[in-house]
Motif scaffolding. Structure first.
Motif, PDB file in Angstrom:
ATOM      1  N   VAL A  76      10.640  -2.043   0.734  1.00 12.27           N
ATOM      2  CA  VAL A  76      10.019  -1.248  -0.042  1.00 12.27           C
ATOM      3  C   VAL A  76       8.211  -1.134   0.543  1.00 12.27           C
ATOM      4  O   VAL A  76       7.647  -1.925   0.380  1.00 12.27           O
ATOM      5  CB  VAL A  76      10.248  -0.986  -1.137  1.00 12.27           C
ATOM      6  CG1 VAL A  76       9.750  -1.045  -2.868  1.00 12.27           C
ATOM      7  CG2 VAL A  76      12.102  -1.491  -1.529  1.00 12.27           C
ATOM      8  N   LEU A  77       8.544  -0.186   1.340  1.00  7.45           N
ATOM      9  CA  LEU A  77       6.730   0.746   0.610  1.00  7.45           C
ATOM     10  C   LEU A  77       6.643   0.522  -0.421  1.00  7.45           C
ATOM     11  O   LEU A  77       6.186   1.489  -1.458  1.00  7.45           O
ATOM     12  CB  LEU A  77       6.085   1.715   1.364  1.00  7.45           C
ATOM     13  CG  LEU A  77       6.796   1.751   3.727  1.00  7.45           C
ATOM     14  CD1 LEU A  77       6.805   1.832   4.185  1.00  7.45           C
ATOM     15  CD2 LEU A  77       6.636   0.511   4.048  1.00  7.45           C
ATOM     16  N   PRO A  87       0.648  -3.453  -0.843  1.00  6.82           N
ATOM     17  CA  PRO A  87      -0.293  -2.781  -0.472  1.00  6.82           C
ATOM     18  C   PRO A  87      -0.095  -3.250   1.361  1.00  6.82           C
ATOM     19  O   PRO A  87       0.194  -4.013   1.695  1.00  6.82           O
ATOM     20  CB  PRO A  87      -1.318  -2.767  -0.365  1.00  6.82           C
ATOM     21  CG  PRO A  87      -2.140  -3.328  -1.534  1.00  6.82           C
ATOM     22  CD  PRO A  87      -0.446  -4.324  -2.107  1.00  6.82           C
ATOM     23  N   PRO A  88      -0.756  -1.296   1.420  1.00  9.99           N
ATOM     24  CA  PRO A  88      -0.944  -2.286   3.675  1.00  9.99           C
ATOM     25  C   PRO A  88      -2.534  -3.060   4.376  1.00  9.99           C
ATOM     26  O   PRO A  88      -3.036  -3.021   2.750  1.00  9.99           O
ATOM     27  CB  PRO A  88      -0.374  -0.744   4.593  1.00  9.99           C
ATOM     28  CG  PRO A  88      -0.672   0.426   3.251  1.00  9.99           C
ATOM     29  CD  PRO A  88      -0.676  -0.589   2.010  1.00  9.99           C
ATOM     30  N   THR A  91      -4.768   3.179   6.487  1.00 11.97           N
ATOM     31  CA  THR A  91      -4.213   3.704   7.958  1.00 11.97           C
ATOM     32  C   THR A  91      -2.084   4.065   7.398  1.00 11.97           C
ATOM     33  O   THR A  91      -1.768   4.856   8.309  1.00 11.97           O
ATOM     34  CB  THR A  91      -4.549   2.245   8.355  1.00 11.97           C
ATOM     35  OG1 THR A  91      -5.636   2.048   8.721  1.00 11.97           O
ATOM     36  CG2 THR A  91      -3.688   2.897  10.118  1.00 11.97           C
ATOM     37  N   GLY A  92      -1.691   3.053   6.629  1.00 10.11           N
ATOM     38  CA  GLY A  92      -0.797   2.949   5.675  1.00 10.11           C
ATOM     39  C   GLY A  92      -0.493   1.877   6.458  1.00 10.11           C
ATOM     40  O   GLY A  92      -1.142   1.180   7.235  1.00 10.11           O
ATOM     41  N   HIS A  99       3.969   0.393  16.313  1.00 11.22           N
ATOM     42  CA  HIS A  99       5.233   1.722  17.109  1.00 11.22           C
ATOM     43  C   HIS A  99       5.741   2.807  16.135  1.00 11.22           C
ATOM     44  O   HIS A  99       4.575   4.213  16.588  1.00 11.22           O
ATOM     45  CB  HIS A  99       6.601   1.521  17.065  1.00 11.22           C
ATOM     46  CG  HIS A  99       7.312   1.609  17.756  1.00 11.22           C
ATOM     47  ND1 HIS A  99       7.475   1.736  19.457  1.00 11.22           N
ATOM     48  CD2 HIS A  99       8.211   3.107  17.888  1.00 11.22           C
ATOM     49  CE1 HIS A  99       8.144   2.599  20.274  1.00 11.22           C
ATOM     50  NE2 HIS A  99       8.621   3.682  18.928  1.00 11.22           N
ATOM     51  N   PHE A 100       4.790   2.333  15.205  1.00 16.02           N
ATOM     52  CA  PHE A 100       4.392   4.062  13.993  1.00 16.02           C
ATOM     53  C   PHE A 100       3.829   3.149  13.071  1.00 16.02           C
ATOM     54  O   PHE A 100       4.472   2.335  12.784  1.00 16.02           O
ATOM     55  CB  PHE A 100       5.586   4.359  14.068  1.00 16.02           C
ATOM     56  CG  PHE A 100       6.874   3.857  13.567  1.00 16.02           C
ATOM     57  CD1 PHE A 100       6.492   3.962  12.013  1.00 16.02           C
ATOM     58  CD2 PHE A 100       7.990   3.504  13.768  1.00 16.02           C
ATOM     59  CE1 PHE A 100       8.375   3.638  10.904  1.00 16.02           C
ATOM     60  CE2 PHE A 100       9.176   2.410  13.227  1.00 16.02           C
ATOM     61  CZ  PHE A 100       8.756   3.072  11.433  1.00 16.02           C
ATOM     62  N   THR A 101       3.284   4.625  11.948  1.00 16.67           N
ATOM     63  CA  THR A 101       2.872   4.417  10.710  1.00 16.67           C
ATOM     64  C   THR A 101       3.335   4.822   9.582  1.00 16.67           C
ATOM     65  O   THR A 101       3.373   6.032  10.262  1.00 16.67           O
ATOM     66  CB  THR A 101       1.333   4.299  10.862  1.00 16.67           C
ATOM     67  OG1 THR A 101       0.472   5.206  11.013  1.00 16.67           O
ATOM     68  CG2 THR A 101       0.710   2.635  11.640  1.00 16.67           C
ATOM     69  N   ILE A 102       3.191   4.530   8.704  1.00 19.69           N
ATOM     70  CA  ILE A 102       4.098   5.324   7.663  1.00 19.69           C
ATOM     71  C   ILE A 102       2.857   5.491   6.762  1.00 19.69           C
ATOM     72  O   ILE A 102       2.119   4.452   6.343  1.00 19.69           O
ATOM     73  CB  ILE A 102       5.184   5.519   6.878  1.00 19.69           C
ATOM     74  CG1 ILE A 102       5.428   5.031   7.782  1.00 19.69           C
ATOM     75  CG2 ILE A 102       5.075   6.390   5.911  1.00 19.69           C
ATOM     76  CD1 ILE A 102       7.862   4.536   7.483  1.00 19.69           C
TER      77      ILE A 102
END
Length: 555
Positions: A54-55, A60-61, A66-67, A95-98
């Motif tokens: 769950v984001l 928080p990041p 940046t996410g 690898h990736f960010t949201i």
């Protein structure tokens, strides 16, 4: 099929990532490093919950700008993608960010790996036949309501759990990003009422204004999101069989090479088979009608008036006459400093004379309203815009909503009242209200043109700007500077034509002038911050009508 409704969605929840069964994605959910992000989630129609990542703003990041980072570097990422030795070498450190587009608040997935991240939009059910092909993402893409995220060994279904009008979520995101979102351009816009239309790199999503309750038709307006950046736009839909080439499209194309800061620009024309979408910038602050501009400072009002007149004057120089200028068609991109853009050229014409009934009644000039009468003379289209702008500026000092019902019972009595109210504005010591008196004039030949109003308003702004710093004016640029300081009362230096010179230089009406306050006159002295009483308007209207009837009988 509608999206599933989840039990226990928190105000702070942003995105749910459900792992594919029996895959390393399940290991990711179970890994101790990710424990604080994991929560059991279930739908109303299911008795069992599924653990999901769950984001949330609750957790928080490391950097909201940046996410949330996903990758194999446990010390640098927010969500650790596990240490499975068979696939670890295929997973990048990040690898990736949201995260969020900083200007629109739209949720984005950004790839950071040379291998790429595979994604596809999913239908609301789990039938793979309804899913788009996987596509390798090397840069960024918006996240739809349901998006499948695939990378070596990992398979997630990412789900946006909330609706697009969630005000609590909007407030949290606004505070987090320190960026305002308002009006219809909410930060989160998952498509509602079916999957989005994807054309030319845009995702056509939620409807803003619907012309027909059942069909997508002329002229619906939608939220459009640029897939690669998350930037928001509006998309105006035209059905080809109804209107293969609209006037608005023609005029916007004509203006493509002659851009102006105060005219909405055309970003793209998207051909969607039976429909055409005109993509234009979205105003983050909505339109002028959504703001309490009666409370603005005199400098803000003057700055706004200058921009409206600058845009209209540019249109007139380009041979285009708008004919539907009103607060709803004046888009507010920033409030301090004010930045206004004129939109909606659907009623515009390139003809100097016209006799068709267009525009919005409350802001349409008297001669336009009379155009529907048999045998009426053509009206001058440039002076129609002068009246409409004058009425818009009149609303900076008076709530004209009070007078609108008069139109239903007294016909042209509404226009007469607006002229009376405008003429009382000329008593103000401030100059902009006095300019209004020169535009809200029933007789077109006595009305200032837009070009004349623009020049007068520039002069007013120059004098007002002596206290605020010099304005920067050009044919395509309007002053862009802070407007927080209040304005001083300036001497009335606007040169009124003789037929409007009802006031001495100190603002006092000479004896016998139409604005002299007598027992039977309309209203009393009007300062810029005071509205006329509707009771006095009614009383004056009926008194004037009664006096006229007596004269007629005596004759």
């Amino acid at each position: 099929m509608s999206s599933p409704t989840y039990v226990g969605v928190k105000d702070s929840d942003v995105l749910y990532l459900f792992p594919a069964p029996e895959s390393p994605a399940e290991e990711c959910v179970k890994h101790p490093s990710n424990r604080r992000y994991v929560r059991p989630i279930r739908t109303f129609d299911c008795a069992f919950a599924t653990d999901a990542i769950v984001l949330s703003f609750e957790v928080p990041p490391r950097r909201l700008s940046t996410g949330w980072k996903f990758g194999s570097n446990e010390g640098e990422t927010d969500i650790f993608l596990g240490d499975n030795p068979s696939i670890k070498q295929l997973i990048s450190g990040t690898h990736f960010t949201i995260g969020f587009n900083q200007n629109s608040g739209v949720l984005m997935l950004t790839n950071h790996s040379s291998i790429g991240t595979f994604i596809r939009s999913r239908a609301d059910d789990d039938d793979d036949s309804n899913a788009e092909p996987l596509r390798r993402l090397y840069f960024s893409s918006v996240l739809e309501r349901r998006t499948q995220i695939v990378l070596p060994g990992y398979n997630f279904i990412a789900v946006v759990p909330r609706s697009s009008d969630d005000q609590t979520y909007q407030a949290l995101l606004t505070a987090g990003l320190r960026s305002p979102f308002s009006g219809y351009m909410t930060p989160i816009t998952p498509p509602e009422g079916g999957p989005p239309v994807h054309r030319g790199g845009y995702s056509i999503r939620n409807i803003i204004r619907k012309a027909h309750p059942l069909n997508r038709t002329h002229v619906d307006v939608f939220v459009a999101v640029r897939i690669s950046t998350g930037d928001k736009f509006v998309a105006k839909c035209f059905v080809k069989r109804e209107n293969p080439e609209t006037r608005e499209m023609r005029f916007l194309q004509l203006l493509e090479d002659r851009k102006h800061d105060n005219i909405i620009r055309l970003e793209e024309i998207l051909d969607a088979g039976e429909s055409i979408y005109l993509v234009m910038p979205a105003s983050p602050r909505g339109d002028l009608s959504q703001h309490e501009y009666l409370q603005w400072s005199e400098s803000q009002k003057t700055h706004t008036a200058l921009q409206i007149l600058a845009g209209a004057e540019f249109l007139h120089r380009s041979g285009i006459f708008h004919r539907d200028i009103k607060p709803e068609n004046l888009l507010l991109f920033t409030e301090n400093p004010v930045n206004i853009k004129i939109a909606d050229l659907g009623s515009a014409t390139s003809q100097a004379l016209a006799n068709d009934l267009v525009g919005t009644e409350n802001y349409a000039a008297p001669e336009v309203v009379l155009a529907s009468n048999a045998g009426s003379s053509p009206y001058r289209t440039n002076l129609v815009d002068s009246w409409s702008i004058g009425v818009v500026l009149l609303t900076f000092y008076n709530r004209i909503e009070d007078y609108r019902n008069i139109r239903l019972f007294h016909g042209d009595g509404y226009h007469k009242i607006l002229q009376m109210v405008a003429s009382n504005c000329a008593r103000s010591k401030m100059e902009l209200p006095r300019l209004v008196a020169l535009t809200v004039v029933i007789e077109p030949e006595r009305r200032l043109t837009v070009a004349q109003c623009f020049q007068q308003c520039k002069n007013i702004w120059d004098r007002l700007a002596e206290n605020l710093g010099p304005p920067i004016l050009s044919q395509a640029t309007i002053p862009n500077r802070p407007l927080g300081a209040g304005s001083a009362d300036l001497p009335p230096t606007l040169d009124l034509p003789s037929e409007f010179s009802y006031f001495d230089r100190d603002g006092t009406p000479p004896p016998g002038s139409p604005n002299t306050a007598t027992a039977g006159s309309i209203g009393t002295r009007l300062e810029a911050s005071v509205s006329l009483s509707i009771d006095s308007i009614y009383e004056g209207l009926y008194t004037s009508a009664s006096a006229t009837s007596d004269v007629d009988r005596d004759g």
